[in-house]
Motif scaffolding. Sequence first.
Motif, mmCIF file in Angstrom:
data_model
loop_
_atom_site.group_PDB
_atom_site.id
_atom_site.type_symbol
_atom_site.label_atom_id
_atom_site.label_comp_id
_atom_site.label_asym_id
_atom_site.label_seq_id
_atom_site.Cartn_x
_atom_site.Cartn_y
_atom_site.Cartn_z
ATOM 1 N N UNK A 105 0.830 -1.198 0.000
ATOM 2 C CA UNK A 105 0.000 0.000 0.000
ATOM 3 C C UNK A 105 0.866 1.250 0.000
ATOM 4 N N UNK A 106 1.992 1.210 0.719
ATOM 5 C CA UNK A 106 2.918 2.342 0.726
ATOM 6 C C UNK A 106 3.464 2.586 -0.674
ATOM 7 N N UNK A 107 3.953 1.517 -1.292
ATOM 8 C CA UNK A 107 4.506 1.633 -2.641
ATOM 9 C C UNK A 107 3.426 2.032 -3.634
ATOM 10 N N UNK A 108 2.193 1.640 -3.367
ATOM 11 C CA UNK A 108 1.086 2.002 -4.239
ATOM 12 C C UNK A 108 0.882 3.498 -4.330
ATOM 13 N N UNK A 109 1.249 4.207 -3.261
ATOM 14 C CA UNK A 109 1.128 5.666 -3.286
ATOM 15 C C UNK A 109 2.040 6.255 -4.349
ATOM 16 N N UNK A 110 3.235 5.688 -4.479
ATOM 17 C CA UNK A 110 4.164 6.159 -5.506
ATOM 18 C C UNK A 110 3.649 5.784 -6.895
ATOM 19 N N UNK A 111 3.026 4.630 -7.026
ATOM 20 C CA UNK A 111 2.454 4.211 -8.300
ATOM 21 C C UNK A 111 1.426 5.233 -8.776
ATOM 22 N N UNK A 112 0.592 5.703 -7.873
ATOM 23 C CA UNK A 112 -0.413 6.718 -8.214
ATOM 24 C C UNK A 112 0.263 7.980 -8.732
ATOM 25 N N UNK A 113 1.345 8.384 -8.066
ATOM 26 C CA UNK A 113 2.049 9.597 -8.471
ATOM 27 C C UNK A 113 2.689 9.441 -9.847
ATOM 28 N N UNK A 114 3.236 8.261 -10.131
ATOM 29 C CA UNK A 114 3.806 8.017 -11.454
ATOM 30 C C UNK A 114 2.722 8.099 -12.529
ATOM 31 N N UNK A 115 1.574 7.514 -12.260
ATOM 32 C CA UNK A 115 0.479 7.545 -13.235
ATOM 33 C C UNK A 115 -0.032 8.967 -13.458
ATOM 34 N N UNK A 116 -0.134 9.734 -12.378
ATOM 35 C CA UNK A 116 -0.578 11.120 -12.498
ATOM 36 C C UNK A 116 0.432 11.948 -13.302
ATOM 37 N N UNK A 117 1.722 11.689 -13.053
ATOM 38 C CA UNK A 117 2.764 12.413 -13.790
ATOM 39 C C UNK A 117 2.696 12.080 -15.280
ATOM 40 N N UNK A 118 2.466 10.799 -15.600
ATOM 41 C CA UNK A 118 2.367 10.366 -16.998
ATOM 42 C C UNK A 118 1.171 11.019 -17.678
ATOM 43 N N UNK A 119 0.049 11.090 -17.014
ATOM 44 C CA UNK A 119 -1.138 11.736 -17.587
ATOM 45 C C UNK A 119 -0.872 13.220 -17.821
ATOM 46 N N UNK A 120 -0.161 13.854 -16.902
ATOM 47 C CA UNK A 120 0.159 15.274 -17.055
ATOM 48 C C UNK A 120 1.097 15.500 -18.237
ATOM 49 N N UNK A 121 2.069 14.619 -18.401
ATOM 50 C CA UNK A 121 3.013 14.737 -19.524
ATOM 51 C C UNK A 121 2.293 14.533 -20.855
ATOM 52 N N UNK A 122 1.378 13.570 -20.907
ATOM 53 C CA UNK A 122 0.596 13.364 -22.137
ATOM 54 C C UNK A 122 -0.202 14.616 -22.479
ATOM 55 N N UNK A 123 -0.790 15.236 -21.454
ATOM 56 C CA UNK A 123 -1.584 16.437 -21.685
ATOM 57 C C UNK A 123 -0.712 17.579 -22.216
ATOM 58 N N UNK A 124 0.506 17.680 -21.689
ATOM 59 C CA UNK A 124 1.440 18.720 -22.143
ATOM 60 C C UNK A 124 1.775 18.525 -23.622
ATOM 61 N N UNK A 125 2.036 17.285 -24.032
ATOM 62 C CA UNK A 125 2.365 16.993 -25.432
ATOM 63 C C UNK A 125 1.164 17.247 -26.341
ATOM 64 N N UNK A 126 -0.037 16.942 -25.862
ATOM 65 C CA UNK A 126 -1.237 17.199 -26.660
ATOM 66 C C UNK A 126 -1.438 18.700 -26.885
ATOM 67 N N UNK A 127 -1.148 19.488 -25.841
ATOM 68 C CA UNK A 127 -1.281 20.946 -25.961
ATOM 69 C C UNK A 127 -0.254 21.475 -26.974
ATOM 70 N N UNK A 128 0.954 20.904 -26.946
ATOM 71 C CA UNK A 128 1.989 21.338 -27.902
ATOM 72 C C UNK A 128 1.575 21.031 -29.329
ATOM 73 N N UNK A 129 1.025 19.843 -29.548
ATOM 74 C CA UNK A 129 0.595 19.438 -30.881
ATOM 75 C C UNK A 129 -0.548 20.321 -31.386
ATOM 76 N N UNK A 130 -1.450 20.691 -30.478
ATOM 77 C CA UNK A 130 -2.583 21.545 -30.866
ATOM 78 C C UNK A 130 -2.138 22.941 -31.226
ATOM 79 N N UNK A 131 -1.056 23.386 -30.564
ATOM 80 C CA UNK A 131 -0.559 24.742 -30.817
ATOM 81 C C UNK A 131 0.232 24.840 -32.115
ATOM 82 N N UNK A 132 0.714 23.718 -32.612
ATOM 83 C CA UNK A 132 1.540 23.730 -33.825
ATOM 84 C C UNK A 132 0.694 23.827 -35.099
#
Length: 234
Positions: free
Chosen positions: A207-234
């Motif tokens: 359960x402790x390690x699972x907290x880090x798993x959540x953070x990794x997934x949230x970071x990945x979703x945020x990075x995907x969103x950043x790349x999508x915004x870049x593509x839309x702006x181009x």
Amino acid sequence: MSSIWKTVSKLYPRRMEGALGLRSAFRRGMRYPDRRVGFTIAVVALGAKLAKVDGTVTPEEVTAFRRLFKVPESEQRNIARVFNYASKTAIGYEHYARSVCRAVGPGSKMLEHLVEGLFYIATADGTLSYPERRFLIRVSTIFGLSRKSLRARLRYYDMQVGGNPHRILGVSESASLDEAKSVWRKRVKSCHPDVLTAAGVPEEAIRITGARLIQYNQAWEAIKAIHQERESAE
């Protein structure tokens, strides 16, 4: 898990409240057939000491503790009592750290997971204060954990508090989406519950390690969103 909390409560009855009672409960818990009992008492004691080390126990820290260890409703009052006395007792956190280290063994994976949980609780309020850092460094040293793992953990949680998704995942901001995805997959695999269960890691530690798993997934979703915004702006 409910039976574990009931056992912890029984080992620390009201007639034994105070520093001596908590120390006695801790010693008996570490000798208990089910080693999760000692692990749980260690987490309660160290978590309480950590929450108090900078002078203030925040609601976020208490919530983080309950989220990680899922204290059943029927036992929350008893565990709150143990947590409260642990934060006030004159016995220093080093006592609990050394005792659990002797029982489990220096450098044990269980100690790695315990420190991970303490880091998670310390940063629950969005900061990592100097007293908290000193506490965590000292406990890691007593546990015999490597300096390399300590430095990596400090970097990770410093970045996590800052909220930069690229730093949380451990990739450059100039990395391609494919590169970030590859790193994300490796991070997820290293702390996935199924992998940890197969390796015999205790439920609490998962359960402790699972907290880090959540953070990794949230970071990945945020990075995907950043790349999508870049593509839309181009």
